[in-house]
Scaffold this motif. Structure first.
Motif: not given
Length: 122
Positions: A109-122
């Motif tokens: 989940i990417w909450r655009t109003g809160e932070a930059e794009m989270p890492p896609l690898t996990v």
């Protein structure tokens, strides 16, 4: 930007456009809704990830959408959601419902109003 149109020609040779629809797309011709989705698809394209792009056919913008599915992600396929800035509690509740309905997939989940794009690898 791509366009699709219905056109008609008259016997006198005049061509008219009856209807036209425009759609924004990436360099790879993938349809996008906004700049956030473009950034996500650009990153996935550079990573050369196999993906399935979700489309919002008859789904309101106030409802969540599985923006992208990564079917080959392991150990579980991954669903990528973009939550727009200012999303209300009904949007969040519907998103939780969607995630809970698919325990066979992991959610990103990417909450655009809160932070930059989270890492896609996990």
């Amino acid at each position: 930007l791509i366009a699709i149109a219905t056109i008609a020609g008259s016997p006198s040779g005049v061509v008219t456009i009856n209807e036209i629809a425009l759609m924004t797309v990436t360099e790879q011709w993938l349809p996008i809704e906004n700049a956030y989705e473009e950034r996500l698809l650009d990153r996935l394209t550079r990573m050369r990830e196999k993906m399935v792009k979700g489309l919002r056919f008859e789904l309101l913008r106030t409802q969540p959408l599985a923006n992208v599915i990564l079917p080959e992600h392991r150990p579980l396929a991954r669903v990528l959601y973009i939550v727009p800035q200012g999303a209300d509690e009904s949007f969040e509740a519907a998103l939780r419902e969607m995630i809970d309905a698919r325990p066979d997939m992991s959610a990103w989940i990417w909450r655009t109003g809160e932070a930059e794009m989270p890492p896609l690898t996990v």
